[in-house]
Design an enzyme around this catalytic site. Structure first.
Site, PDB file in Angstrom:
ATOM      1  N   LYS A  43       0.817  -1.190   0.000  1.00  0.00           N
ATOM      2  CA  LYS A  43       0.000   0.000   0.000  1.00  0.00           C
ATOM      3  C   LYS A  43       0.871   1.269   0.000  1.00  0.00           C
ATOM      4  O   LYS A  43       0.420   2.345  -0.367  1.00  0.00           O
ATOM      5  CB  LYS A  43      -0.866   0.034   1.272  1.00  0.00           C
ATOM      6  CG  LYS A  43      -1.855  -1.103   1.390  1.00  0.00           C
ATOM      7  CD  LYS A  43      -2.603  -0.929   2.718  1.00  0.00           C
ATOM      8  CE  LYS A  43      -3.386  -2.166   3.062  1.00  0.00           C
ATOM      9  NZ  LYS A  43      -3.962  -2.081   4.443  1.00  0.00           N
ATOM     10  N   GLY A  44       2.114   1.141   0.427  1.00  0.00           N
ATOM     11  CA  GLY A  44       2.940   2.302   0.760  1.00  0.00           C
ATOM     12  C   GLY A  44       3.138   3.327  -0.328  1.00  0.00           C
ATOM     13  O   GLY A  44       3.313   4.507  -0.046  1.00  0.00           O
ATOM     14  N   GLU A  99       8.071   2.510  -5.915  1.00  0.00           N
ATOM     15  CA  GLU A  99       8.128   2.016  -4.528  1.00  0.00           C
ATOM     16  C   GLU A  99       8.104   3.170  -3.532  1.00  0.00           C
ATOM     17  O   GLU A  99       8.457   4.292  -3.864  1.00  0.00           O
ATOM     18  CB  GLU A  99       9.441   1.232  -4.321  1.00  0.00           C
ATOM     19  CG  GLU A  99       9.301  -0.266  -4.169  1.00  0.00           C
ATOM     20  CD  GLU A  99       8.621  -0.728  -2.877  1.00  0.00           C
ATOM     21  OE1 GLU A  99       7.816   0.009  -2.297  1.00  0.00           O
ATOM     22  OE2 GLU A  99       8.907  -1.856  -2.466  1.00  0.00           O
ATOM     23  N   ASP A 100       7.742   2.845  -2.300  1.00  0.00           N
ATOM     24  CA  ASP A 100       7.800   3.845  -1.229  1.00  0.00           C
ATOM     25  C   ASP A 100       9.173   3.870  -0.566  1.00  0.00           C
ATOM     26  O   ASP A 100       9.732   4.918  -0.299  1.00  0.00           O
ATOM     27  CB  ASP A 100       6.699   3.616  -0.185  1.00  0.00           C
ATOM     28  CG  ASP A 100       6.717   2.203   0.391  1.00  0.00           C
ATOM     29  OD1 ASP A 100       7.438   1.321  -0.133  1.00  0.00           O
ATOM     30  OD2 ASP A 100       5.992   1.959   1.373  1.00  0.00           O
ATOM     31  N   ASP A 103      14.511  -0.965   1.713  1.00  0.00           N
ATOM     32  CA  ASP A 103      15.161  -1.142   3.015  1.00  0.00           C
ATOM     33  C   ASP A 103      16.207  -2.251   2.865  1.00  0.00           C
ATOM     34  O   ASP A 103      17.312  -1.997   2.374  1.00  0.00           O
ATOM     35  CB  ASP A 103      14.062  -1.475   4.034  1.00  0.00           C
ATOM     36  CG  ASP A 103      14.555  -1.593   5.459  1.00  0.00           C
ATOM     37  OD1 ASP A 103      15.676  -1.160   5.757  1.00  0.00           O
ATOM     38  OD2 ASP A 103      13.812  -2.122   6.304  1.00  0.00           O
ATOM     39  N   LYS A 131      16.821   3.410   2.182  1.00  0.00           N
ATOM     40  CA  LYS A 131      17.517   3.268   3.469  1.00  0.00           C
ATOM     41  C   LYS A 131      18.712   2.349   3.223  1.00  0.00           C
ATOM     42  O   LYS A 131      18.676   1.159   3.519  1.00  0.00           O
ATOM     43  CB  LYS A 131      16.551   2.653   4.484  1.00  0.00           C
ATOM     44  CG  LYS A 131      16.853   2.979   5.914  1.00  0.00           C
ATOM     45  CD  LYS A 131      16.047   2.126   6.855  1.00  0.00           C
ATOM     46  CE  LYS A 131      14.575   2.438   6.867  1.00  0.00           C
ATOM     47  NZ  LYS A 131      13.836   1.548   7.796  1.00  0.00           N
ATOM     48  N   PHE A 152      12.901   3.951  11.529  1.00  0.00           N
ATOM     49  CA  PHE A 152      11.634   3.534  10.945  1.00  0.00           C
ATOM     50  C   PHE A 152      10.835   4.783  10.603  1.00  0.00           C
ATOM     51  O   PHE A 152      10.523   5.599  11.480  1.00  0.00           O
ATOM     52  CB  PHE A 152      10.849   2.647  11.912  1.00  0.00           C
ATOM     53  CG  PHE A 152       9.738   1.920  11.228  1.00  0.00           C
ATOM     54  CD1 PHE A 152       9.987   0.790  10.463  1.00  0.00           C
ATOM     55  CD2 PHE A 152       8.434   2.390  11.317  1.00  0.00           C
ATOM     56  CE1 PHE A 152       8.966   0.135   9.791  1.00  0.00           C
ATOM     57  CE2 PHE A 152       7.400   1.740  10.656  1.00  0.00           C
ATOM     58  CZ  PHE A 152       7.671   0.608   9.902  1.00  0.00           C
ATOM     59  N   VAL A 153      10.532   4.955   9.316  1.00  0.00           N
ATOM     60  CA  VAL A 153       9.889   6.192   8.877  1.00  0.00           C
ATOM     61  C   VAL A 153       8.417   5.967   8.538  1.00  0.00           C
ATOM     62  O   VAL A 153       8.026   4.886   8.095  1.00  0.00           O
ATOM     63  CB  VAL A 153      10.640   6.828   7.674  1.00  0.00           C
ATOM     64  CG1 VAL A 153      12.041   7.234   8.068  1.00  0.00           C
ATOM     65  CG2 VAL A 153      10.690   5.897   6.472  1.00  0.00           C
ATOM     66  N   ASP A 159       3.471   3.445   6.622  1.00  0.00           N
ATOM     67  CA  ASP A 159       2.695   3.194   7.839  1.00  0.00           C
ATOM     68  C   ASP A 159       3.514   2.672   9.006  1.00  0.00           C
ATOM     69  O   ASP A 159       4.632   2.177   8.840  1.00  0.00           O
ATOM     70  CB  ASP A 159       1.600   2.165   7.552  1.00  0.00           C
ATOM     71  CG  ASP A 159       2.176   0.743   7.507  1.00  0.00           C
ATOM     72  OD1 ASP A 159       3.152   0.520   6.762  1.00  0.00           O
ATOM     73  OD2 ASP A 159       1.676  -0.127   8.231  1.00  0.00           O
ATOM     74  N   ARG A 165      -0.285   6.723   7.437  1.00  0.00           N
ATOM     75  CA  ARG A 165      -0.111   6.843   5.978  1.00  0.00           C
ATOM     76  C   ARG A 165      -0.595   8.196   5.477  1.00  0.00           C
ATOM     77  O   ARG A 165      -0.135   8.698   4.457  1.00  0.00           O
ATOM     78  CB  ARG A 165      -0.910   5.748   5.252  1.00  0.00           C
ATOM     79  CG  ARG A 165      -0.396   4.335   5.486  1.00  0.00           C
ATOM     80  CD  ARG A 165      -1.042   3.395   4.469  1.00  0.00           C
ATOM     81  NE  ARG A 165      -0.939   1.999   4.860  1.00  0.00           N
ATOM     82  CZ  ARG A 165       0.099   1.219   4.613  1.00  0.00           C
ATOM     83  NH1 ARG A 165       1.137   1.704   3.975  1.00  0.00           N
ATOM     84  NH2 ARG A 165       0.098  -0.036   4.985  1.00  0.00           N
TER      85      ARG A 165
HETATM   86  P1  5GP Z   1      12.611  -4.436   2.318  1.00  0.00           P
HETATM   87  O1  5GP Z   1      13.302  -4.651   3.633  1.00  0.00           O
HETATM   88  O2  5GP Z   1      12.203  -5.753   1.717  1.00  0.00           O
HETATM   89  O3  5GP Z   1      13.422  -3.593   1.378  1.00  0.00           O
HETATM   90  O4  5GP Z   1      11.305  -3.626   2.636  1.00  0.00           O
HETATM   91  C1  5GP Z   1      10.116  -4.287   2.879  1.00  0.00           C
HETATM   92  C2  5GP Z   1       8.985  -3.366   3.183  1.00  0.00           C
HETATM   93  O5  5GP Z   1       9.113  -3.039   4.547  1.00  0.00           O
HETATM   94  C3  5GP Z   1       8.906  -2.037   2.453  1.00  0.00           C
HETATM   95  O6  5GP Z   1       8.285  -2.096   1.196  1.00  0.00           O
HETATM   96  C4  5GP Z   1       8.060  -1.261   3.431  1.00  0.00           C
HETATM   97  O7  5GP Z   1       6.702  -1.563   3.237  1.00  0.00           O
HETATM   98  C5  5GP Z   1       8.529  -1.812   4.766  1.00  0.00           C
HETATM   99  N1  5GP Z   1       9.506  -0.910   5.371  1.00  0.00           N
HETATM  100  C6  5GP Z   1      10.848  -1.019   5.416  1.00  0.00           C
HETATM  101  N2  5GP Z   1      11.396   0.009   6.092  1.00  0.00           N
HETATM  102  C7  5GP Z   1      10.362   0.778   6.483  1.00  0.00           C
HETATM  103  C8  5GP Z   1      10.261   2.012   7.206  1.00  0.00           C
HETATM  104  O8  5GP Z   1      11.235   2.645   7.660  1.00  0.00           O
HETATM  105  N3  5GP Z   1       8.991   2.493   7.391  1.00  0.00           N
HETATM  106  C9  5GP Z   1       7.874   1.865   6.939  1.00  0.00           C
HETATM  107  N4  5GP Z   1       6.700   2.437   7.185  1.00  0.00           N
HETATM  108  N5  5GP Z   1       7.947   0.719   6.238  1.00  0.00           N
HETATM  109  C10 5GP Z   1       9.162   0.189   6.023  1.00  0.00           C
END
Ligand code: 5GP
Length: 179
Positions: A43-44, A99-100, A103, A131, A152-153, A159, A165
Protein backbone atom coordinates in the site's frame (compact mmCIF):
# COMPACT_ATOMS: atom_id res chain seq x y z
CA UNK A 1 -4.02 -2.03 21.04
CA UNK A 2 -0.44 -0.72 21.07
CA UNK A 3 0.39 2.76 22.41
CA UNK A 4 1.22 5.48 19.90
CA UNK A 5 4.93 6.05 19.21
CA UNK A 6 6.50 9.51 19.20
CA UNK A 7 7.12 11.05 15.80
CA UNK A 8 10.15 13.13 14.89
CA UNK A 9 10.02 15.27 11.70
CA UNK A 10 12.33 14.11 8.92
CA UNK A 11 11.10 15.65 5.64
CA UNK A 12 8.72 18.60 5.36
CA UNK A 13 6.07 18.86 2.64
CA UNK A 14 8.25 21.20 0.57
CA UNK A 15 11.18 18.77 0.59
CA UNK A 16 8.94 15.91 -0.51
CA UNK A 17 7.36 18.07 -3.19
CA UNK A 18 10.78 19.11 -4.52
CA UNK A 19 11.86 15.45 -4.66
CA UNK A 20 8.67 14.41 -6.49
CA UNK A 21 9.05 17.30 -8.95
CA UNK A 22 12.64 16.31 -9.67
CA UNK A 23 11.71 12.65 -10.13
CA UNK A 24 8.85 13.59 -12.46
CA UNK A 25 11.26 15.62 -14.60
CA UNK A 26 13.71 12.69 -14.78
CA UNK A 27 10.98 10.19 -15.61
CA UNK A 28 9.50 12.54 -18.20
CA UNK A 29 12.86 12.88 -19.91
CA UNK A 30 13.26 9.11 -20.27
CA UNK A 31 9.68 7.97 -20.87
CA UNK A 32 7.74 10.76 -22.61
CA UNK A 33 7.61 8.88 -25.91
CA UNK A 34 7.39 5.32 -24.56
CA UNK A 35 3.90 5.02 -23.06
CA UNK A 36 5.36 3.27 -20.01
CA UNK A 37 3.56 0.98 -17.61
CA UNK A 38 3.97 2.32 -14.08
CA UNK A 39 3.51 -0.37 -11.44
CA UNK A 40 2.96 0.92 -7.91
CA UNK A 41 3.69 -1.27 -4.91
CA UNK A 42 0.78 -1.17 -2.46
CA UNK A 43 0.00 0.00 0.00
CA UNK A 44 2.94 2.30 0.76
CA UNK A 45 3.43 3.84 -2.69
CA UNK A 46 -0.16 4.98 -3.19
CA UNK A 47 0.37 8.65 -2.29
CA UNK A 48 3.75 8.99 -4.00
CA UNK A 49 2.40 7.30 -7.13
CA UNK A 50 -0.64 9.55 -7.32
CA UNK A 51 1.44 12.71 -6.85
CA UNK A 52 4.03 11.53 -9.38
CA UNK A 53 1.63 10.59 -12.19
CA UNK A 54 -0.20 13.90 -11.94
CA UNK A 55 3.06 15.58 -12.85
CA UNK A 56 3.56 13.42 -15.94
CA UNK A 57 1.94 14.99 -18.99
CA UNK A 58 2.41 12.19 -21.52
CA UNK A 59 0.65 8.88 -22.26
CA UNK A 60 1.26 6.18 -19.67
CA UNK A 61 -0.56 3.32 -17.96
CA UNK A 62 -0.88 2.56 -14.27
CA UNK A 63 -1.19 -0.71 -12.40
CA UNK A 64 -0.54 -1.91 -8.85
CA UNK A 65 0.83 -4.96 -7.11
CA UNK A 66 0.59 -5.96 -3.52
CA UNK A 67 3.33 -8.03 -1.94
CA UNK A 68 3.34 -9.79 1.35
CA UNK A 69 6.23 -10.97 3.42
CA UNK A 70 5.74 -14.29 5.20
CA UNK A 71 6.06 -14.02 8.96
CA UNK A 72 5.30 -11.13 11.24
CA UNK A 73 6.88 -7.88 12.37
CA UNK A 74 8.64 -5.07 10.61
CA UNK A 75 11.66 -7.09 9.66
CA UNK A 76 11.37 -8.42 6.13
CA UNK A 77 11.58 -12.22 6.28
CA UNK A 78 12.89 -12.39 2.73
CA UNK A 79 10.16 -14.82 1.71
CA UNK A 80 7.89 -12.65 -0.37
CA UNK A 81 4.77 -13.47 -2.35
CA UNK A 82 2.53 -11.57 -4.72
CA UNK A 83 -0.98 -11.01 -3.39
CA UNK A 84 -3.33 -11.25 -6.36
CA UNK A 85 -2.30 -11.31 -10.00
CA UNK A 86 -0.98 -8.39 -12.04
CA UNK A 87 -3.61 -7.69 -14.68
CA UNK A 88 -1.48 -5.74 -17.19
CA UNK A 89 0.53 -7.38 -19.95
CA UNK A 90 4.19 -6.77 -19.12
CA UNK A 91 5.79 -8.43 -22.12
CA UNK A 92 7.40 -5.87 -24.43
CA UNK A 93 6.42 -2.91 -22.22
CA UNK A 94 8.65 -0.26 -20.71
CA UNK A 95 7.95 -0.92 -17.05
CA UNK A 96 8.73 1.48 -14.22
CA UNK A 97 8.17 0.15 -10.70
CA UNK A 98 7.15 2.79 -8.14
CA UNK A 99 8.13 2.02 -4.53
CA UNK A 100 7.80 3.85 -1.23
CA UNK A 101 11.00 2.59 0.41
CA UNK A 102 13.88 0.23 -0.28
CA UNK A 103 15.16 -1.14 3.02
CA UNK A 104 16.84 -4.57 2.97
CA UNK A 105 15.99 -4.71 -0.74
CA UNK A 106 14.48 -8.18 -0.44
CA UNK A 107 10.95 -7.13 -1.38
CA UNK A 108 11.88 -5.14 -4.46
CA UNK A 109 14.45 -7.70 -5.59
CA UNK A 110 11.68 -10.31 -5.55
CA UNK A 111 9.33 -8.09 -7.57
CA UNK A 112 11.95 -7.07 -10.13
CA UNK A 113 12.87 -10.71 -10.62
CA UNK A 114 9.20 -11.65 -11.03
CA UNK A 115 8.64 -8.90 -13.61
CA UNK A 116 11.87 -9.64 -15.49
CA UNK A 117 10.62 -13.16 -16.19
CA UNK A 118 7.63 -11.62 -17.97
CA UNK A 119 10.03 -10.17 -20.55
CA UNK A 120 9.39 -6.40 -20.46
CA UNK A 121 11.22 -4.27 -23.04
CA UNK A 122 12.80 -2.40 -20.13
CA UNK A 123 12.47 -2.53 -16.36
CA UNK A 124 13.47 0.26 -13.98
CA UNK A 125 12.88 1.26 -10.39
CA UNK A 126 11.75 4.59 -8.97
CA UNK A 127 11.58 4.87 -5.18
CA UNK A 128 10.62 7.81 -3.04
CA UNK A 129 12.97 6.79 -0.22
CA UNK A 130 16.02 4.62 0.24
CA UNK A 131 17.52 3.27 3.47
CA UNK A 132 20.89 2.03 2.16
CA UNK A 133 22.29 1.27 5.62
CA UNK A 134 20.18 -1.88 5.90
CA UNK A 135 20.62 -3.36 2.42
CA UNK A 136 20.96 -7.16 2.22
CA UNK A 137 20.77 -7.59 -1.56
CA UNK A 138 22.08 -5.28 -4.26
CA UNK A 139 19.33 -3.21 -5.88
CA UNK A 140 19.77 -0.71 -8.71
CA UNK A 141 17.67 2.37 -8.03
CA UNK A 142 17.20 4.27 -11.29
CA UNK A 143 15.25 7.20 -9.81
CA UNK A 144 15.71 8.09 -6.15
CA UNK A 145 13.83 10.72 -4.18
CA UNK A 146 15.19 10.92 -0.64
CA UNK A 147 17.73 8.96 1.40
CA UNK A 148 16.63 8.13 4.94
CA UNK A 149 18.74 7.19 7.98
CA UNK A 150 18.51 3.85 9.76
CA UNK A 151 15.19 4.71 11.40
CA UNK A 152 11.63 3.53 10.94
CA UNK A 153 9.89 6.19 8.88
CA UNK A 154 6.19 6.96 8.49
CA UNK A 155 3.92 9.35 6.64
CA UNK A 156 3.22 10.15 2.98
CA UNK A 157 1.96 6.59 2.45
CA UNK A 158 4.32 4.83 4.83
CA UNK A 159 2.69 3.19 7.84
CA UNK A 160 3.32 2.01 11.33
CA UNK A 161 0.79 -0.68 12.16
CA UNK A 162 -1.37 0.69 9.29
CA UNK A 163 -1.39 4.16 10.88
CA UNK A 164 0.17 7.46 9.75
CA UNK A 165 -0.11 6.84 5.98
CA UNK A 166 -2.19 10.02 5.73
CA UNK A 167 0.47 12.35 7.17
CA UNK A 168 1.62 14.82 4.48
CA UNK A 169 5.16 14.92 5.92
CA UNK A 170 7.67 12.13 6.64
CA UNK A 171 8.63 11.38 10.24
CA UNK A 172 10.75 8.81 12.00
CA UNK A 173 9.70 6.98 15.11
CA UNK A 174 11.64 7.98 18.16
CA UNK A 175 13.33 5.60 20.56
CA UNK A 176 13.30 1.84 20.45
CA UNK A 177 10.52 1.61 17.86
CA UNK A 178 12.66 3.50 15.40
CA UNK A 179 15.53 1.05 16.09
P1 5GP B 1 12.61 -4.44 2.32
O1 5GP B 1 13.30 -4.65 3.63
O2 5GP B 1 12.20 -5.75 1.72
O3 5GP B 1 13.42 -3.59 1.38
O4 5GP B 1 11.30 -3.63 2.64
C1 5GP B 1 10.12 -4.29 2.88
C2 5GP B 1 8.98 -3.37 3.18
O5 5GP B 1 9.11 -3.04 4.55
C3 5GP B 1 8.91 -2.04 2.45
O6 5GP B 1 8.29 -2.10 1.20
C4 5GP B 1 8.06 -1.26 3.43
O7 5GP B 1 6.70 -1.56 3.24
C5 5GP B 1 8.53 -1.81 4.77
N1 5GP B 1 9.51 -0.91 5.37
C6 5GP B 1 10.85 -1.02 5.42
N2 5GP B 1 11.40 0.01 6.09
C7 5GP B 1 10.36 0.78 6.48
C8 5GP B 1 10.26 2.01 7.21
O8 5GP B 1 11.23 2.64 7.66
N3 5GP B 1 8.99 2.49 7.39
C9 5GP B 1 7.87 1.86 6.94
N4 5GP B 1 6.70 2.44 7.18
N5 5GP B 1 7.95 0.72 6.24
C10 5GP B 1 9.16 0.19 6.02
Amino acid sequence: MSSQPRLHPLFARQEIEAAVNRLAAEVRQDYHDKCPLLIGVLKGAFIFMSDLVRRLDFPLEVDFVRLSSYGRGRQSSGRIKLVGALTSEVKGRDVLVIEDIVDTGLTIAFLLDYLKKKKPNSLKLCTLTDKPSRRQVAVTIDYLGLTVPDKFVVGYGLDWDEKFRNLPEIYYLEGELGR
